[in-house]
Design a protein around this motif. Structure first.
Motif, PDB file in Angstrom:
ATOM      1  N   GLY A   1      50.625  -3.097  21.093  1.00  0.00           N
ATOM      2  CA  GLY A   1      50.855  -4.467  20.637  1.00  0.00           C
ATOM      3  C   GLY A   1      52.063  -5.126  21.267  1.00  0.00           C
ATOM      4  O   GLY A   1      52.415  -6.242  20.931  1.00  0.00           O
TER       5      GLY A   1
ATOM      6  N   LEU B   1      63.132   5.022  23.963  1.00  0.00           N
ATOM      7  CA  LEU B   1      63.259   3.700  23.345  1.00  0.00           C
ATOM      8  C   LEU B   1      62.049   3.318  22.493  1.00  0.00           C
ATOM      9  O   LEU B   1      62.162   3.091  21.289  1.00  0.00           O
TER      10      LEU B   1
ATOM     11  N   LEU C   1      61.409   3.278  18.257  1.00  0.00           N
ATOM     12  CA  LEU C   1      61.269   1.964  17.634  1.00  0.00           C
ATOM     13  C   LEU C   1      59.948   1.855  16.876  1.00  0.00           C
ATOM     14  O   LEU C   1      59.872   1.260  15.806  1.00  0.00           O
ATOM     15  N   ARG C   2      58.896   2.459  17.447  1.00  0.00           N
ATOM     16  CA  ARG C   2      57.607   2.461  16.739  1.00  0.00           C
ATOM     17  C   ARG C   2      57.737   3.215  15.428  1.00  0.00           C
ATOM     18  O   ARG C   2      57.257   2.778  14.389  1.00  0.00           O
TER      19      ARG C   2
ATOM     20  N   LYS D   1      60.310   3.615  13.721  1.00  0.00           N
ATOM     21  CA  LYS D   1      61.158   2.842  12.820  1.00  0.00           C
ATOM     22  C   LYS D   1      60.373   1.685  12.195  1.00  0.00           C
ATOM     23  O   LYS D   1      60.836   1.063  11.248  1.00  0.00           O
ATOM     24  N   GLY D   2      59.218   1.412  12.741  1.00  0.00           N
ATOM     25  CA  GLY D   2      58.398   0.331  12.198  1.00  0.00           C
ATOM     26  C   GLY D   2      58.892  -1.049  12.589  1.00  0.00           C
ATOM     27  O   GLY D   2      58.748  -2.003  11.850  1.00  0.00           O
TER      28      GLY D   2
ATOM     29  N   GLY E   1      58.843  -4.596  14.182  1.00  0.00           N
ATOM     30  CA  GLY E   1      57.724  -5.527  14.378  1.00  0.00           C
ATOM     31  C   GLY E   1      57.490  -5.868  15.832  1.00  0.00           C
ATOM     32  O   GLY E   1      58.368  -5.678  16.673  1.00  0.00           O
ATOM     33  N   ILE E   2      56.287  -6.383  16.147  1.00  0.00           N
ATOM     34  CA  ILE E   2      55.952  -6.606  17.562  1.00  0.00           C
ATOM     35  C   ILE E   2      56.780  -7.721  18.187  1.00  0.00           C
ATOM     36  O   ILE E   2      57.072  -7.685  19.363  1.00  0.00           O
ATOM     37  N   VAL E   3      57.167  -8.706  17.379  1.00  0.00           N
ATOM     38  CA  VAL E   3      57.996  -9.773  17.944  1.00  0.00           C
ATOM     39  C   VAL E   3      59.371  -9.214  18.296  1.00  0.00           C
ATOM     40  O   VAL E   3      59.927  -9.491  19.358  1.00  0.00           O
ATOM     41  N   GLN E   4      59.908  -8.389  17.391  1.00  0.00           N
ATOM     42  CA  GLN E   4      61.183  -7.742  17.682  1.00  0.00           C
ATOM     43  C   GLN E   4      61.068  -6.898  18.950  1.00  0.00           C
ATOM     44  O   GLN E   4      61.929  -6.948  19.818  1.00  0.00           O
TER      45      GLN E   4
ATOM     46  N   MET F   1      59.105  -7.236  21.378  1.00  0.00           N
ATOM     47  CA  MET F   1      59.012  -8.095  22.545  1.00  0.00           C
ATOM     48  C   MET F   1      60.402  -8.569  22.965  1.00  0.00           C
ATOM     49  O   MET F   1      60.729  -8.590  24.158  1.00  0.00           O
ATOM     50  N   ILE F   2      61.230  -8.941  21.994  1.00  0.00           N
ATOM     51  CA  ILE F   2      62.573  -9.409  22.340  1.00  0.00           C
ATOM     52  C   ILE F   2      63.420  -8.242  22.857  1.00  0.00           C
ATOM     53  O   ILE F   2      64.225  -8.420  23.775  1.00  0.00           O
ATOM     54  N   VAL F   3      63.206  -7.050  22.302  1.00  0.00           N
ATOM     55  CA  VAL F   3      63.886  -5.871  22.858  1.00  0.00           C
ATOM     56  C   VAL F   3      63.503  -5.713  24.333  1.00  0.00           C
ATOM     57  O   VAL F   3      64.353  -5.448  25.185  1.00  0.00           O
TER      58      VAL F   3
ATOM     59  N   LEU G   1      65.859  -5.521  27.531  1.00  0.00           N
ATOM     60  CA  LEU G   1      65.759  -4.418  28.488  1.00  0.00           C
ATOM     61  C   LEU G   1      65.542  -4.959  29.897  1.00  0.00           C
ATOM     62  O   LEU G   1      66.134  -4.482  30.871  1.00  0.00           O
TER      63      LEU G   1
END
Lengths: 442, 324, 326
Positions: free
Chosen positions: A182, A232, A236-237, A239-240, A242-245, A247-249, A253
């Motif tokens: 996602g 990475l 993060l997955r 940790k749950g 969200g997909i928008v977060q 994307m910003i990560v 990167l």
């Protein structure tokens, strides 16, 4: 103007000699008339002047026609026996100097110094405070065959398919990652650059042969993808996030990696060995450079192997299942984490390979070369339908051909605009992309 | 999950009868229909999700829409409420043709819905959730929004109405909490209460009982029955046969996208077509028992089914955690 | 190493027009992303349209400065409509890709030599200051103290910018506490739920896009006000930098974007002065001065990642009110 255009060698011929072109001009000559002795035109009427000297490898070229225009003023001048010309021009304003390539000897052309200028025979001249400006053109031995519009079109399509296949390598990876996790991965651009930079380090810095450097670069890219997932994305997955977060990560990167490349390699462009391979005529007036041909073959082979992998192998089928419906796939006993890991490795490897090919296509390696095509890759993926691997391929070829052919109709510095515009228009009418499925609500 | 609740018979309220005209067949005409749908077809790819020739929903009654998974109930719901567009078909609500109308306009006409997966607006407070439900707010215009004196008075009225409803749904103590902090059942209640803020004529509930704590079931049922008493029409999708039997005045059964039977609940439940279509291979199992809402003996088949349901639930829960 | 000079430059950057421009754009993104949940990745285009609209209408059409600003703002409204009508129905990630693509289209259109006459292509535009400066009420001279010592024009740009910023923050605060703001926040949480309550979600999103876009355009104008319009500014990285500033302060807050921008520019200026100075005195033997300028951009990327992972609500955001759409 399309039908009698000139085709130039794409890659600039470095053997081209810098020739000073001097422009002096007379207002009165028509286009047809060969100026008898027009090396100096209007020099008495105006204080300001543009001068130049047309030479090929220090041999003066006589009788080359130049047109100088700007601010409603237009004159034409021809070079004298020493290749010199000079025109007087009115105050202020910028002037456009156009060298008529028809008046150059056979097999000679104005060479593109920068690499992205489709009309190197047209230059802008500004009159400095001294009242006089020197106009320089690169003149060199280049193919300058008069090509019919149809031939140009065919050649652009061939180039476009090549470009599209390269985009496809990157797009398939982005699409797989999106399908299984996602994530719209903006850092994919840097995975493309990574491959090219690794190839550069191995082949140029270490001096290893290219045929080792490129596979090694692809392997290193694969390892890079694996470590990104392990260090990475997987945490993060878990940790749950969200997909928008996410994307910003990935944007963060992308910035961090991009500037890291700049940190180590600087802001310039570097070449891989073999980037100036000669052109090989194919059919009609269409020709492709050796590297482009090899590039195309590699792309096709890799894509075919990938397709086989996706359709036939167990893990490939599992990947499609996860793309389709992760929870259902997990419910039927597929190890989603493993699939995602494989997807990251594959995506990074293909992105790395795309980077190497892009380095030959551009040509050259730069810290932001991946970012330059990221939007085209996204456009391709979105056109094809987010999350479908084959859609990404179809979208890539459409985008590649569109970008290459559009500069026949629109200014070449707007060629990406066409592709991105089409993306927006397609989404208007078919938001799910060409091969995507409409999602059900509820 | 003790034996509190829905299986212990609550005070039975009178069912509305005499809703139909003529023989009871699928698509039978109603005495006073609020929705009349004709030739509604919706396909996804090659799959026909909904294919309803004719159906009418009776006014001021509680109608249940039942059917096995994939029968097209939710799709029909989405079509009727403007959240999805059919390939073809037309339907009217209260005499207004709704075909091609956007969801917000449909809601504006007084046909309001809730969702299968509750859509409480988590980062708004419970009170804000309620106030959002009110229609025709002056301050919802961006220019008037900047001048509070224009909307203060109406805002106070809305708040008053919201508090009354919250009291009724026993959410008044939570009014300044974020909706995200509510339990699943409380969210269902909030969603229903919020829908009522718009003073609808038709309330459409998509699986109002799904995920609701048994302790809340009875009050939810009462609220639904109250809606009818207050003159509203209710259409709901439900799997729980006990609930359907208990409160529905009319039942419409869908299978494979079509209306296969309809009628008063007791008659429909006996219909062989319904048993075949709806219960399929699990026909001896009461779904109320499977979902754990009702105590009862489970046979082997039901245990398998229950395990399957549990497994799916867990997957959905996991997906929610990781997949977002 | 001149510590005082470094600190002075850093202090000065806190109220620089670039900082104010970022703050306005970040307020716009707070409207789009923080409150409405619209993943607008094309903020750079709104800023470019503001700046070019201002400069072109003054240079080519001889508009007064306020006319130029109206054109810039009007242009951003038109762009919001053109962008919004096809895209606002798309899912979040699609929206991000389409807005970023649209922003790139806008940038390339300003950059191309085809419209060189109006846009100056790669050279950009400059020399449009006369009209704005003629309106300067401050008498000639130098005012201020310490790092904040500017001439009359310098102060005029800053005071004007801060006034616009205050106005924008007030407007955002006023609409977000109203029922309109309630609908907007509801859309961020779940637009289907809001639609089911009879609100025209599309129209609200478009209004949000337009309002935030106007903030962005004003940001672009203030950014370009003291010097020139340079097409190299409006790249996709600009949008990412503004997002970093926004997330630093808190995406769903009014003052967060402003504070975030001030911190962003303060740190950027500090590093861009401090790192080369440290390299020059031999404190960072492993890098050159050029590399030290690259380091701060690496840090922006790293900061953006860390913020999103560990403190998505930003400095001012409420821990409970996480601002990320699902």
């Amino acid at each position: 103007m399309n039908t009698a255009d000139y085709r130039r060698t794409r890659r600039k011929n470095r053997r081209g000699v810098l020739v000073a072109l001097i422009v002096a001009l007379s207002a009165a000559f028509s286009l047809m008339a060969m100026p008898a002795m027009a090396d100096e035109v209007n020099v008495d009427e105006y204080d300001n002047s543009i001068i130049g000297n047309v030479k090929l490898e220090s041999v003066a070229l006589e009788g080359v026609l130049l047109t100088i225009s700007g601010g409603g003023y237009e004159v034409e001048v021809a070079t004298d026996a020493d290749g010199r010309w000079k025109v007087g021009v009115p105050d202020g304003d910028e002037f456009t100097v156009t060298l008529d390539e028809n008046t150059l000897p056979e097999g000679i052309a104005v060479i593109d110094e920068v690499g992205d200028d489709d009309t190197p025979n047209v230059k802008e001249a500004m009159i400095g405070p001294s009242g006089s400006t020197v106009m320089n053109f690169f003149i060199g031995r280049g193919e300058r065959n008069v090509t019919s519009f149809f031939d140009q079109f065919v050649e652009r399509i061939v180039n476009g398919v090549n470009f599209g296949l390269m985009l496809g390598l990157a797009a398939i990876g982005i699409s797989l990652v999106y399908g299984t996790t996602g994530l719209s991965n903006f850092a994919h651009a840097e995975m493309v650059t990574f491959g090219a930079v690794m190839a550069l380090i191995v082949s140029v810095d270490l001096g290893w042969p290219v045929w080792i450097a490129i596979p090694l670069a692809v392997l290193l890219s694969a390892g890079f993808g694996w470590s990104l997932d392990a260090a990475l994305w997987k945490p993060l997955r878990k940790k749950g996030v969200g997909i928008v977060q996410l994307m910003i990560v990935s944007i963060g990167l992308s910035l961090a990696l991009r500037y890291t490349f700049q940190y180590f390699r600087g802001g310039g462009t570097e070449q891989l060995p073999g980037s100036d391979s000669p052109d090989i005529p194919l059919f009609g007036s269409v020709s492709l450079s050796q590297t482009n041909m090899i590039s195309m073959v590699i792309s096709i082979v890799v894509i075919v192997i990938f397709a086989w992998w996706l359709v036939k192998t167990k893990i490939g089928k599992a990947t499609r299942a996860v793309s389709d419906n992760p929870s259902l796939a997990a419910a039927s006993g597929i190890d989603v984490d493993q699939v995602v890991r494989v997807v990251w490795i594959l995506a990074a490897a293909m992105a790395g390979l795309a980077g190497v090919l892009w380095a030959y296509f551009r040509p050259g390696i730069r810290w932001d070369m991946g970012a330059q095509i990221l939007l085209l890759v996204f456009a391709a993926v979105t056109l094809g339908g987010l999350g479908t691997a084959f859609g990404a391929l179809v979208g890539s070829i459409i985008v590649g051909v569109l970008v290459e052919t559009s500069s026949l109709f629109i200014p070449s510095d707007l060629k990406y605009v066409g592709a991105l515009g089409v993306l927006i228009i397609v989404l208007l009418f078919r938001p799910q992309g060409i091969l995507g499925r409409k999602e059900r609500i509820g | 999950m003790s034996s509190n609740d829905a299986s212990a018979a609550p005070v039975q309220r009178a069912k509305t009868t005499g809703l139909h005209k003529g023989d009871i067949v699928p698509g039978v005409a109603k005495v006073d229909p609020i929705i009349i749908a004709d030739g509604i077809r919706r396909t996804f790819g090659g799959l026909t999700a909904v294919n309803v020739d004719h159906v009418e929903i009776p006014r001021n009654a509680i109608t249940a829409l039942i059917g096995p998974n994939g029968a097209g109930k939710t799709t029909l719901f989405n079509l009727l409420t403007g959240f999805d567009k059919p390939d073809e078909g037309k339907w009217t609500f209260d005499g207004h043709s709704l075909a091609g109308m956007g969801a917000h306009k449909v809601a504006g006409l007084g046909q309001v819905r809730t969702f299968q997966l509750t859509k409480a607006l988590g980062l708004l407070t419970v009170l804000e959730n309620m106030k959002l439900g009110a229609k025709d707010q002056i301050g919802e215009n961006i220019f008037r929004a900047m001048i509070p004196s224009l909307w203060r008075k109406q805002e106070a009225e809305i708040e008053e109405r919201a508090i009354v409803l919250l009291k009724k749904f026993k959410l008044d103590t939570k009014s300044s909490d974020f909706a995200a902090s509510l339990s699943g059942g409380q969210r269902k209640l909030l969603e229903m209460a919020r829908a009522l803020m718009s003073q609808p004529t038709l309330v459409m509930l998509d699986e109002p009982m799904a995920g609701v704590n048994p302790a809340l079931t009875q009050s939810l049922l009462d609220h639904i029955l109250d809606l009818k008493e207050e003159g509203m029409t209710v259409l709901f999708v439900e799997h729980d046969m006990h609930m359907v039997r208990h409160i529905a005045d009319w039942v419409i059964v869908m299978a494979e996208g079509q209306v296969v039977a309809e009628g008063p609940p007791d008659e429909v439940m006996k219909n062989q077509a319904v048993i075949d279509a709806y219960l399929g291979s699990h026909q001896d199992v009461d779904l109320g028992i499977v979902t754990g809402r009702i105590e009862g003996e489970l046979n082997t088949e039901a245990i398998e089914l229950a395990a399957e349901v549990k497994h799916l639930d867990e997957n959905i829960a996991n997906r929610k955690e990781t997949g977002k | 190493m001149d510590i005082l000079q470094i600190l002075s430059n850093t202090g000065s950057s806190l109220i620089a027009p670039a900082t104010i421009g970022y703050a306005l754009a970040a307020l716009g993104l707070a409207m789009h992303f923080g409150f409405t949940g619209l993943l607008n990745m094309g903020m750079a285009a709104f800023m470019a349209i503001g700046a070019y609209g201002y400069a072109i209408s003054i240079l080519t059409f001889g508009f007064p400065w306020w006319g130029g600003m109206l054109v810039g703002v009007g242009g951003s409204l038109v762009f919001a409509l053109i962008l919004g009508i096809p895209t606002l129905r798309l899912r979040g990630d699609y929206l991000a890709i389409v807005t970023i693509a649209a922003a790139e289209v806008v940038r390339l259109l300003f950059l191309t030599t085809t419209f060189d006459k109006y846009t100056g292509s790669a050279d950009g535009l400059s020399g449009y200051h006369e009209s704005f400066r003629a309106f300067n009420p401050i008498p000639d001279g130098t005012y201020g103290f310490g790092p904040w010592e500017y001439n009359a024009n310098g102060w005029w740009v800053r005071i004007f910018g801060i006034t616009i910023l205050a106005l924008a923050a007030f407007i955002l605060w006023a609409v977000m506490r109203s029922p309109w703001g309630r609908v907007i926040k509801g859309i961020r949480e779940d637009e289907d739920a809001v639609r089911a309550l009879g609100k025209n979600v599309f129209s609200y999103k478009l209004q949000s896009l337009m309002l935030g876009g106007v903030f962005g355009a004003m940001g672009g104008i203030i950014y370009a006000l003291p010097a020139s319009v340079n097409p190299g500014v409006y790249v996709t990285s600009l949008t990412f930098f503004v997002y970093t500033a926004l997330l630093l302060g808190g995406a769903a807050t009014i003052f967060g974007p402003i504070i975030g921008s001030v911190i962003f520019w303060g740190v950027q200026t500090l590093l861009s002065n401090l790192l080369p100075a440290m390299v020059n005195v031999g404190l960072l033997p492993f890098m050159t001065t050029t590399q030290s300028q690259t380091v701060r951009f690496i840090l922006v990327g790293v900061a953006l990642m860390l913020l999103v992972i560990y403190r998505p609500q930003g400095i001012l955001g409420n821990k409970k009110e996480l601002t990320f759409v699902k």
